[in-house]
Design a protein around this motif. Structure first.
Motif, PDB file in Angstrom:
ATOM      1  N   CYS A   2       0.820  -1.209   0.000  1.00  0.00           N
ATOM      2  CA  CYS A   2       0.000   0.000   0.000  1.00  0.00           C
ATOM      3  C   CYS A   2       0.852   1.255   0.000  1.00  0.00           C
ATOM      4  N   GLN A   3       2.044   1.180   0.591  1.00  0.00           N
ATOM      5  CA  GLN A   3       2.913   2.341   0.663  1.00  0.00           C
ATOM      6  C   GLN A   3       3.763   2.504  -0.589  1.00  0.00           C
ATOM      7  N   GLY A   4       3.658   1.556  -1.506  1.00  0.00           N
ATOM      8  CA  GLY A   4       4.419   1.641  -2.745  1.00  0.00           C
ATOM      9  C   GLY A   4       5.858   1.179  -2.615  1.00  0.00           C
ATOM     10  N   SER A   5       6.218   0.554  -1.494  1.00  0.00           N
ATOM     11  CA  SER A   5       7.594   0.112  -1.292  1.00  0.00           C
ATOM     12  C   SER A   5       7.831  -1.305  -1.784  1.00  0.00           C
ATOM     13  N   PHE A   6       6.792  -2.076  -1.919  1.00  0.00           N
ATOM     14  CA  PHE A   6       6.893  -3.461  -2.388  1.00  0.00           C
ATOM     15  C   PHE A   6       5.750  -3.701  -3.350  1.00  0.00           C
ATOM     16  N   SER A  37      -3.056   0.126  17.110  1.00  0.00           N
ATOM     17  CA  SER A  37      -3.251   1.525  17.467  1.00  0.00           C
ATOM     18  C   SER A  37      -3.634   2.330  16.226  1.00  0.00           C
ATOM     19  N   PRO A  38      -4.622   3.209  16.354  1.00  0.00           N
ATOM     20  CA  PRO A  38      -4.984   4.040  15.201  1.00  0.00           C
ATOM     21  C   PRO A  38      -3.841   4.961  14.751  1.00  0.00           C
ATOM     22  N   TYR A  39      -2.855   5.179  15.616  1.00  0.00           N
ATOM     23  CA  TYR A  39      -1.701   6.008  15.241  1.00  0.00           C
ATOM     24  C   TYR A  39      -0.788   5.300  14.253  1.00  0.00           C
ATOM     25  N   SER A  40      -0.925   3.994  14.132  1.00  0.00           N
ATOM     26  CA  SER A  40      -0.101   3.212  13.210  1.00  0.00           C
ATOM     27  C   SER A  40      -0.848   2.822  11.947  1.00  0.00           C
ATOM     28  N   VAL A  41      -2.029   3.395  11.740  1.00  0.00           N
ATOM     29  CA  VAL A  41      -2.858   3.046  10.584  1.00  0.00           C
ATOM     30  C   VAL A  41      -2.886   4.191   9.585  1.00  0.00           C
ATOM     31  N   LEU A  42      -2.655   3.847   8.342  1.00  0.00           N
ATOM     32  CA  LEU A  42      -2.744   4.795   7.234  1.00  0.00           C
ATOM     33  C   LEU A  42      -3.877   4.345   6.320  1.00  0.00           C
ATOM     34  N   GLU A  43      -4.305   5.222   5.443  1.00  0.00           N
ATOM     35  CA  GLU A  43      -5.377   4.855   4.515  1.00  0.00           C
ATOM     36  C   GLU A  43      -5.073   5.418   3.137  1.00  0.00           C
ATOM     37  N   ARG A  44      -5.313   4.589   2.138  1.00  0.00           N
ATOM     38  CA  ARG A  44      -5.158   5.011   0.743  1.00  0.00           C
ATOM     39  C   ARG A  44      -6.250   4.328  -0.075  1.00  0.00           C
ATOM     40  N   ASN A  45      -6.987   5.119  -0.827  1.00  0.00           N
ATOM     41  CA  ASN A  45      -8.059   4.600  -1.673  1.00  0.00           C
ATOM     42  C   ASN A  45      -9.044   3.727  -0.895  1.00  0.00           C
ATOM     43  N   LYS A  48      -7.241   0.487   4.549  1.00  0.00           N
ATOM     44  CA  LYS A  48      -6.454   0.806   5.735  1.00  0.00           C
ATOM     45  C   LYS A  48      -5.328  -0.205   5.876  1.00  0.00           C
ATOM     46  N   TYR A  49      -4.151   0.286   6.256  1.00  0.00           N
ATOM     47  CA  TYR A  49      -2.986  -0.570   6.402  1.00  0.00           C
ATOM     48  C   TYR A  49      -2.052   0.016   7.458  1.00  0.00           C
ATOM     49  N   THR A  50      -1.158  -0.805   7.989  1.00  0.00           N
ATOM     50  CA  THR A  50      -0.236  -0.332   9.011  1.00  0.00           C
ATOM     51  C   THR A  50       0.919   0.442   8.379  1.00  0.00           C
ATOM     52  N   ASP A  51       1.459   1.387   9.159  1.00  0.00           N
ATOM     53  CA  ASP A  51       2.609   2.149   8.672  1.00  0.00           C
ATOM     54  C   ASP A  51       3.836   1.233   8.591  1.00  0.00           C
ATOM     55  N   LEU A  52       4.874   1.718   7.943  1.00  0.00           N
ATOM     56  CA  LEU A  52       6.048   0.878   7.697  1.00  0.00           C
ATOM     57  C   LEU A  52       6.717   0.439   8.993  1.00  0.00           C
ATOM     58  N   ASN A  53       6.751   1.285  10.015  1.00  0.00           N
ATOM     59  CA  ASN A  53       7.379   0.903  11.283  1.00  0.00           C
ATOM     60  C   ASN A  53       6.695  -0.311  11.906  1.00  0.00           C
ATOM     61  N   LEU A  54       5.369  -0.291  11.969  1.00  0.00           N
ATOM     62  CA  LEU A  54       4.646  -1.425  12.547  1.00  0.00           C
ATOM     63  C   LEU A  54       4.748  -2.648  11.647  1.00  0.00           C
ATOM     64  N   THR A  55       4.707  -2.432  10.345  1.00  0.00           N
ATOM     65  CA  THR A  55       4.838  -3.545   9.402  1.00  0.00           C
ATOM     66  C   THR A  55       6.176  -4.256   9.600  1.00  0.00           C
ATOM     67  N   ILE A  56       7.250  -3.492   9.750  1.00  0.00           N
ATOM     68  CA  ILE A  56       8.574  -4.082   9.972  1.00  0.00           C
ATOM     69  C   ILE A  56       8.601  -4.830  11.302  1.00  0.00           C
ATOM     70  N   SER A  57       8.087  -4.213  12.355  1.00  0.00           N
ATOM     71  CA  SER A  57       8.072  -4.877  13.667  1.00  0.00           C
ATOM     72  C   SER A  57       7.267  -6.175  13.623  1.00  0.00           C
ATOM     73  N   ASP A  58       6.103  -6.131  12.968  1.00  0.00           N
ATOM     74  CA  ASP A  58       5.285  -7.346  12.844  1.00  0.00           C
ATOM     75  C   ASP A  58       6.019  -8.424  12.061  1.00  0.00           C
ATOM     76  N   ALA A  59       6.720  -8.016  11.002  1.00  0.00           N
ATOM     77  CA  ALA A  59       7.472  -8.995  10.208  1.00  0.00           C
ATOM     78  C   ALA A  59       8.582  -9.623  11.040  1.00  0.00           C
ATOM     79  N   LEU A  60       9.302  -8.812  11.791  1.00  0.00           N
ATOM     80  CA  LEU A  60      10.382  -9.347  12.617  1.00  0.00           C
ATOM     81  C   LEU A  60       9.842 -10.256  13.715  1.00  0.00           C
ATOM     82  N   ALA A  61       8.673  -9.934  14.238  1.00  0.00           N
ATOM     83  CA  ALA A  61       8.052 -10.772  15.267  1.00  0.00           C
ATOM     84  C   ALA A  61       7.600 -12.114  14.703  1.00  0.00           C
ATOM     85  N   ASN A  62       7.308 -12.143  13.404  1.00  0.00           N
ATOM     86  CA  ASN A  62       6.798 -13.361  12.765  1.00  0.00           C
ATOM     87  C   ASN A  62       7.762 -13.906  11.721  1.00  0.00           C
TER      88      ASN A  62
END
Length: 112
Positions: A2-6, A37-45, A48-62
């Motif tokens: 969603c962020q256009g990074s992948f 947390s709603p502070y970690s949620v972004l929206e496009r079109n 809703k999706y998590t920001d890159l910081n939370l996405t990275i943390s979730d990936a490292l946790a899993n």
């Protein structure tokens, strides 16, 4: 994605999301947590999706059950689009060592 990074792949069959356990009844759904947390949620079109910081943390946790290629690509793209800097990225302290390894892989990702 969603962020256009992948850019994603058309062979992805797993959906990572937040919600209650009832969502596990759908094939390919992995629950990361009950809420985010709603502070970690972004929206496009309207999506809703998590920001890159939370996405990275979730990936490292899993990391043990996740293909890290997409995360590595996204972090690499972030690094090069931000003047070869990871400034602005932050992960929870318990994932700092794993992030350092990810950062090293991201720096050299497109060299191979």
């Amino acid at each position: 994605m969603c962020q256009g990074s992948f850019k994603g792949r058309n062979s992805e069959y797993i959906i990572w999301l937040y919600g209650d356990e009832s969502l596990k009844r759908f094939n390919g759904v992995v629950i990361l947590g009950r809420r985010v947390s709603p502070y970690s949620v972004l929206e496009r079109n309207g999506l809703k999706y998590t920001d890159l910081n939370l996405t990275i943390s979730d990936a490292l946790a899993n990391e043990s059950i996740l293909d890290m290629q997409g995360i590595t690509e996204a972090v690499s793209r972030y690094y090069f689009l931000n003047g070869e800097s990871f400034e602005g990225l932050s992960v929870a302290p318990e994932y700092q060592d794993a992030f350092e390894k990810l950062a090293q892989e991201a720096r050299s990702y497109y060299d191979s």
